[in-house]
Design an enzyme around this catalytic site. Sequence first.
Site, PDB file in Angstrom:
ATOM      1  N   ASP A 158      35.874  27.865  20.190  1.00 55.93           N
ATOM      2  CA  ASP A 158      36.894  27.204  20.997  1.00 55.93           C
ATOM      3  C   ASP A 158      38.251  27.496  20.346  1.00 55.93           C
ATOM      4  OD1 ASP A 158      38.203  25.750  22.913  1.00 55.93           O
ATOM      5  OD2 ASP A 158      36.805  24.075  22.885  1.00 55.93           O
TER       6      ASP A 158
HETATM    7  C1  BGC Z   1      38.989  23.800  25.431  1.00 56.01           C
HETATM    8  C2  BGC Z   1      38.079  24.834  26.044  1.00 56.01           C
HETATM    9  C3  BGC Z   1      38.901  25.868  26.757  1.00 56.01           C
HETATM   10  C4  BGC Z   1      39.855  26.480  25.766  1.00 56.01           C
HETATM   11  C5  BGC Z   1      40.713  27.595  26.334  1.00 56.01           C
HETATM   12  C6  BGC Z   1      40.090  24.406  24.598  1.00 56.01           C
HETATM   13  O1  BGC Z   1      41.039  23.489  24.184  1.00 56.01           O
HETATM   14  O2  BGC Z   1      38.221  22.904  24.658  1.00 56.01           O
HETATM   15  O3  BGC Z   1      37.147  24.219  26.909  1.00 56.01           O
HETATM   16  O4  BGC Z   1      38.084  26.825  27.374  1.00 56.01           O
HETATM   17  O5  BGC Z   1      40.724  25.469  25.290  1.00 56.01           O
HETATM   18  O6  BGC Z   1      41.742  27.124  27.092  1.00 56.01           O
END
Ligand code: BGC
Length: 713
Positions: A234
């Site tokens: 993530d």
């Molecule tokens: C989230 C993810 C997301 C990623 C990209 C993160 O803060 O937890 O689910 O895909 O950002 O934007």
Amino acid sequence: MAQRDGSHGYPPDYLGADIRAGRCGAVINVVDASAVNELQRIARQESRLGIPLLVGRDVIHGFRTILPIPLGQAATWNPGLVRAGARMAAEEAAAAGVNWTFAPMLDITRDPRWGRIAESLGEDPYLASRLGEAMIRGFQGKELAEPDALAACAKHIAGYGAVEGGRDYAATSIPEIDLRNVYLPPFQAAVRCGVATMMPSFSELNGVPATANRFLLTQVLREEWGFDGVVVSDWDSVCQLCVHGTAGDKAHAALLAVTAGTDMEMTGDAYNEHLGELVALGTLDPCTVDEAVARILRLKFRLGLFDARRSPAKGLPARPSRAAIETARLAAEQSVVLLKNNGPVLPLSIEQLDTVAVIGPLADAPWEQLGTWVFDGDPGETVTPLCAIESLAGGHLKVRHVPAMVHSRGRAGPGFDEAVETARNSDVVLLFLGEEAILSGEAHCRADIGLPGDQLELVRQLHSAGKPVVAVIMAGRPLALTQVLDHVDAVLFAWHPGTMGGQAIAELLFGLRCPSGKLPVTFPRMVGQVPIYYSQKNTGKPPSPAEVVHIDDIDPQAAQTSLGMVSFHLDAGYRPLFPFGFGLSYTQFHYGDIFVRPLEVSPGERITIGAEVTNAGAVAGEEVVQLYVRDVVGSVTRPVRELKGFLRVQLEPGEKRRVEFALDTDALAFHGADLRWAAEPGEFRAWIGGDSDAELGVNFRLSGTPAMAGVTS
Ligand code: BGC
């Protein structure tokens, strides 16, 4: 192995050098077709190995045409429609050059305080598995190599929905038996249906942050399930291992993440800065890096990025297609859940009305109704309820609009007086309440899940105007609506319904369509009941109405004596406000003639359970027929019910339909105390009905010698 953020300025200017140098194999947040094309050109023609880029974006509930939030889509209980929505979103996103989305979110959650419940498919592993598969199939299309397919990403493995206190990113502690029976099944279903990528959660699971959790990312995902796709971290979660306190510095964080099974780092620079040096020092086995790189390359081949078919991106057309708009409208329609309809006040009859008051902060809020993950949608294309009511009924009746509050968190003021006055002078009040988009989603958690601001006061004041009040609630989570229900005649719960939400709501209000959504998550009476979910355990002291005392009814003379001695709250009882699977219609469905064939089934055989469903009302409608099963005696305690099947059926007035569900005995299996997956012989009870309280039941047996609790051979 590095994915870089392209959301600042013109990405080729600042990412070009890294792409040429082989320091960037994927980008996130570049959605301008010409910028994507230029980045891909640089990668193909100017980098040493000529390897094209993965281009990621959070296409969560639509791209340009916005669908209901995932929790709303789950309320449709319609895998075909969910798949069509994801397909439509993939086509729109692919036109902008995107080839990878970070959806579906498959985190089971039983906590409406958690803001990301909006992005979830609800509380139940079976429902989330079926709908998650549908989304993956929709995003990935017939074949990943098709030019309009997106690689999907099942996230966030695992247990993120169980964060302490419903606070985003907080720790999770989940016994392995519950992890395997409740939280992991949707991810395993995703692997089985060919999901291309996975993302670990930001949180720790039982003391180990998911990004560095070898048990999850290697043992379970790759060794047990055979996943050969890419695991992407993530956002910056590799570097955050230092913040969690399990890595001393970024080099250590990179080592932990890559050896646990995280192939690519989303933003952050730990991999770029340290993997080479770790290999050179002999601390990191180069085979680990080779395997991660091979998985990333395999994904690029699967996506057809080495074929000419994939590029260049054409860019979005001037308008969304008619098919996209209709998919969004239908998804919104089927997501709306009718929670109450006294009278019945709904559907409204245009002929019998003269003046309608349209009141509330969300009646005409084009951005707010779109929901949490909207980067690329255009609120200018939103159809709000006010617009739709005016165009549908405005020619026949007077529509008076009073927002009453500036936003959903607003306080009582002069707008309330105007609203009450307008209500008095109207035949019916349509009251649009709920949460603005920003009150749910990532890091947007709430400790109080009532209506925000002074909305409850507005409800009370409008009730005193003496006219029928229909509340339409748009929100990113279940809300505790106990007090609202006392003051309104009808409630339509519309989640955040997306671009076409207003159209769908207006058509439902005026009876052009019949509500058919069902709750994918239990609605508590008050927040202190959380977690409350239908598939709970029975306990040794289950409650029943006769044993439950309300705090206001405690006999003062009976001080110091015991009350009930069963499992309940003195101030909330034990029942939710609305159970999982619940949703009313403008017609009534009756259930009868339940049967099971055979009455005793052998392991490996098929069992058929069915019932007759009748539309006993005067209008056509769709019902979601639900099958629940209980394993009556288990070697470990089993949930009081578990969803094992569902089917949406359309019935004309008076029409009857025999609905059957075929189950393999594997559908009765679970992970026991030894964590092995097996169905245990013995007695089962099945119910079929329109929600998780279904009463029509039948028993059957699985043959063999029943297991005995605590006895091992
Ligand atoms: C989230 C993810 C997301 C990623 C990209 C993160 O803060 O937890 O689910 O895909 O950002 O934007």
